[in-house]
Design a protein around this motif. Structure first.
Motif, PDB file in Angstrom:
ATOM      1  N   ALA A   1       0.873  -1.328   0.047  1.00 28.71           N
ATOM      2  CA  ALA A   1      -0.084   0.469  -0.095  1.00 28.71           C
ATOM      3  C   ALA A   1       1.438   0.890   0.392  1.00 28.71           C
ATOM      4  CB  ALA A   1      -0.880  -0.584   1.372  1.00 28.71           C
ATOM      5  N   LEU A   2       1.282   1.138   0.787  1.00 27.63           N
ATOM      6  CA  LEU A   2       2.693   2.488   0.839  1.00 27.63           C
ATOM      7  C   LEU A   2       3.968   2.482  -0.687  1.00 27.63           C
ATOM      8  CD1 LEU A   2       4.288   4.775   2.312  1.00 27.63           C
ATOM      9  CD2 LEU A   2       6.346   3.008   3.315  1.00 27.63           C
ATOM     10  N   VAL A   3       3.885   1.759  -1.205  1.00 30.38           N
ATOM     11  CA  VAL A   3       4.316   1.645  -2.254  1.00 30.38           C
ATOM     12  C   VAL A   3       3.618   2.262  -3.381  1.00 30.38           C
ATOM     13  CG1 VAL A   3       5.509   0.430  -4.360  1.00 30.38           C
ATOM     14  CG2 VAL A   3       6.270   0.265  -1.695  1.00 30.38           C
ATOM     15  N   ASP A   4       2.478   1.708  -3.040  1.00 26.89           N
ATOM     16  CA  ASP A   4       1.638   2.255  -4.679  1.00 26.89           C
ATOM     17  C   ASP A   4       1.227   3.401  -4.135  1.00 26.89           C
ATOM     18  OD1 ASP A   4      -1.223   1.375  -6.501  1.00 26.89           O
ATOM     19  OD2 ASP A   4      -2.109   2.915  -4.594  1.00 26.89           O
ATOM     20  N   GLY A   5       1.059   4.209  -2.628  1.00 25.23           N
ATOM     21  CA  GLY A   5       0.755   5.804  -2.565  1.00 25.23           C
ATOM     22  C   GLY A   5       1.898   6.437  -3.190  1.00 25.23           C
ATOM     23  N   LEU A   6       3.221   5.531  -2.912  1.00 24.57           N
ATOM     24  CA  LEU A   6       4.405   6.843  -3.379  1.00 24.57           C
ATOM     25  C   LEU A   6       4.142   6.755  -4.701  1.00 24.57           C
ATOM     26  CD1 LEU A   6       6.058   8.436  -1.239  1.00 24.57           C
ATOM     27  CD2 LEU A   6       7.817   5.956  -1.738  1.00 24.57           C
ATOM     28  N   CYS A   7       4.058   5.587  -5.492  1.00 25.80           N
ATOM     29  CA  CYS A   7       4.257   5.273  -7.177  1.00 25.80           C
ATOM     30  C   CYS A   7       3.738   6.217  -7.466  1.00 25.80           C
ATOM     31  CB  CYS A   7       4.467   4.147  -7.836  1.00 25.80           C
ATOM     32  SG  CYS A   7       5.868   3.315  -6.407  1.00 25.80           S
ATOM     33  N   MET A   8       2.805   6.129  -6.932  1.00 30.59           N
ATOM     34  CA  MET A   8       0.933   6.792  -8.019  1.00 30.59           C
ATOM     35  C   MET A   8       1.193   8.464  -7.449  1.00 30.59           C
ATOM     36  SD  MET A   8      -1.945   5.783  -9.113  1.00 30.59           S
ATOM     37  CE  MET A   8      -1.851   4.033  -9.649  1.00 30.59           C
ATOM     38  N   GLY A   9       2.023   9.175  -6.088  1.00 26.73           N
ATOM     39  CA  GLY A   9       1.891  10.495  -6.162  1.00 26.73           C
ATOM     40  C   GLY A   9       3.247  10.388  -6.733  1.00 26.73           C
ATOM     41  N   ILE A  10       3.999   9.497  -7.065  1.00 29.79           N
ATOM     42  CA  ILE A  10       5.164  10.339  -7.866  1.00 29.79           C
ATOM     43  C   ILE A  10       4.740  10.445  -9.359  1.00 29.79           C
ATOM     44  CG2 ILE A  10       7.440   9.371  -8.653  1.00 29.79           C
ATOM     45  CD1 ILE A  10       8.111   8.476  -6.290  1.00 29.79           C
ATOM     46  N   GLY A  11       4.465   9.591  -9.741  1.00 27.27           N
ATOM     47  CA  GLY A  11       3.725   9.702 -10.983  1.00 27.27           C
ATOM     48  C   GLY A  11       2.789  10.701 -11.669  1.00 27.27           C
ATOM     49  N   PHE A  12       1.653  10.886 -10.235  1.00 22.83           N
ATOM     50  CA  PHE A  12       0.924  12.311  -9.896  1.00 22.83           C
ATOM     51  C   PHE A  12       2.217  13.409 -10.718  1.00 22.83           C
ATOM     52  CE2 PHE A  12      -0.991  15.563  -8.365  1.00 22.83           C
ATOM     53  CZ  PHE A  12      -2.552  15.515  -9.322  1.00 22.83           C
ATOM     54  N   THR A  13       3.392  13.776 -10.143  1.00 21.20           N
ATOM     55  CA  THR A  13       3.956  14.617  -9.991  1.00 21.20           C
ATOM     56  C   THR A  13       4.848  14.981 -10.955  1.00 21.20           C
ATOM     57  OG1 THR A  13       4.496  13.923  -7.308  1.00 21.20           O
ATOM     58  CG2 THR A  13       6.448  15.177  -8.700  1.00 21.20           C
ATOM     59  N   ILE A  14       5.442  13.335 -11.561  1.00 23.34           N
ATOM     60  CA  ILE A  14       5.722  13.621 -13.012  1.00 23.34           C
ATOM     61  C   ILE A  14       4.454  14.446 -13.670  1.00 23.34           C
ATOM     62  CG2 ILE A  14       6.761  12.164 -14.672  1.00 23.34           C
ATOM     63  CD1 ILE A  14       7.562  10.162 -12.930  1.00 23.34           C
TER      64      ILE A  14
END
Lengths: 224, 193
Positions: free
Chosen positions: A128-141
């Protein structure tokens, strides 16, 4: 096991990118991408909220009953947003003044809520943490990309004021690509936000098509 | 009286919630496939924005400000909004079951419509009186409904057009929205005092 994480990361960063594929969280995407730096800052704030709230929801998933889950999710997100809001006001005050209204509005950004509902509520803590972080980074990109296009076309600079966000040592990132009076003002104004986002969605589809993938025609723009 | 009228025009057209402030874009892209759904959504959201802005004004001025609880603003406002949405949902289900069917999932999701929270937060910043706040919220949401209906009309026509495969769906929607936003920028010449 490692493969599962790679898949989660790839989903978040590209395949299911929150902005370009799922079309979630459109309000900050349009409003805060007048420059690459603003988009980057907004993305980072959202990523922090998403990672923290995914972690908390995953940790508490067995205690949250089905009926009250949405209010609980919203309250968890709201608490995380308040933390980020206070932290940014204290340590990144210049950026905070620019992002202003849209930091508290992360609460009503549909992307964190959609990920909590779709992923974190059913997953163990670490994925869940990895998913939240990666989705967030994808959003940032995505936000940085939209911001970069609008900034180059609109004011001819790239990462202007990056030193305000990241500290004086990042001054080298501040570029001027076009002479000051060559910018197309419209790109900075609201219509440009819609236009650039529309075209970047097409660019992502084009790249996916090149890579031999099916284009996602629907886009989950049916959520929130 | 004149100030109120100008403020309302400014809130509805010049600083339109959707096209100038970028609030409530999810519902703007999501429920505008048919005019009647968009109108229903606009109506429900108008109600929620007006009611919750008035409630949030009271909470801000009688609870948060006197006791120095400003840091709880986001959490309390979202709770007030969630209750207002719940109330609207019950009302709509009772008054118009067919509209309730049509709005479906979007009705509870008004809670996460950033236009609602956004207008409430804008009102806190602008420190207007109660009456002015209520009028501002009402005018903003009228502007929201207007754009929703216009855009739904455009998309109904768009559904009949042949669009290149790459642009089909959301991208062409964005580009149309961009043109609509450009049209609304014409209002920015109106002096709002």
């Amino acid at each position: 096991m490692a493969n599962a994480y790679v898949k989660i990361a790839r989903d978040g960063l590209w395949d299911n990118n929150g902005v370009f594929s799922m079309l979630l969280g459109m309000c900050p995407t349009m409003a805060m991408t007048t420059s690459a730096t603003n988009g980057f800052g907004m993305g980072l704030a959202t990523a922090a909220v998403m990672a923290a709230s995914s972690l908390l929801v995953a940790a508490a998933r067995n205690a949250i009953t089905q009926e009250v889950r949405i209010p609980v999710f919203i309250l968890i997100v709201a608490a995380m947003v308040t933390l980020v809001d206070l932290a940014m006001n204290a340590w990144m005050h210049e950026l905070y003044k620019v992002l202003g209204l849209f930091i508290p509005l992360i609460v009503s950004n549909c992307l964190p809520l959609a990920r909590l509902e779709a992923f974190a509520a059913k997953a163990p803590i670490v994925p869940a943490l990895v998913d939240g972080l990666c989705m967030g980074i994808g959003f940032t990109i995505a936000l940085t990309a939209i911001g970069a296009v609008r900034e180059i076309a609109g004011s001819g600079t790239l990462f202007a004021d990056a030193s305000l966000l990241l500290g004086p040592s990042f001054r080298f990132m501040e570029l001027r690509l076009l002479p000051a009076d060559r910018g197309v003002l419209m790109m900075i104004l609201p219509p440009g936000g819609f236009l650039v986002t529309g075209f970047l969605v097409v660019v992502k589809r084009l790249l996916d098509l090149r890579a031999g993938k099916e284009i996602q025609m629907s886009g989950a723009h049916a959520v929130a | 009286m004149k100030e109120y009228a100008l403020m309302m025009i400014g809130a509805a057209l010049v600083n339109n919630v959707i096209l100038a402030r970028f609030l409530g874009l999810c519902s703007f892209m999501g429920v505008t496939t048919r005019i009647d759904t968009a109108a229903g959504m606009g109506l429900a959201t108008t109600f929620v924005i007006t009611v919750s802005s008035m409630a949030d004004w009271a909470v801000q001025n009688y609870l948060l400000a006197p006791f120095g609880l400003g840091f709880l603003r986001t959490v309390t406002f979202i709770l007030v909004i969630a209750s207002a949405v719940q109330f609207t949902e019950l009302t709509v289900r009772k008054v118009s079951p067919s509209l309730f069917q049509m709005l479906g999932i979007y009705l509870p999701l008004i809670t996460t419509n950033c236009a609602v929270l956004g207008v409430a937060l804008l009102l806190v910043e602008s420190r207007l009186s109660f009456l002015a706040s209520a009028l501002f919220a009402f005018a903003s949401s009228l502007g929201y409904s207007l754009v929703m209906v216009i855009f739904a009309g455009l998309r109904e026509r768009l559904a009949l057009a042949t669009v290149p495969r790459l642009f089909a769906g959301p991208p062409i929607g964005f580009i149309v929205a961009s043109l609509l936003a450009m049209a609304f920028m014409g209002f920015s010449g109106i002096s709002t005092g």
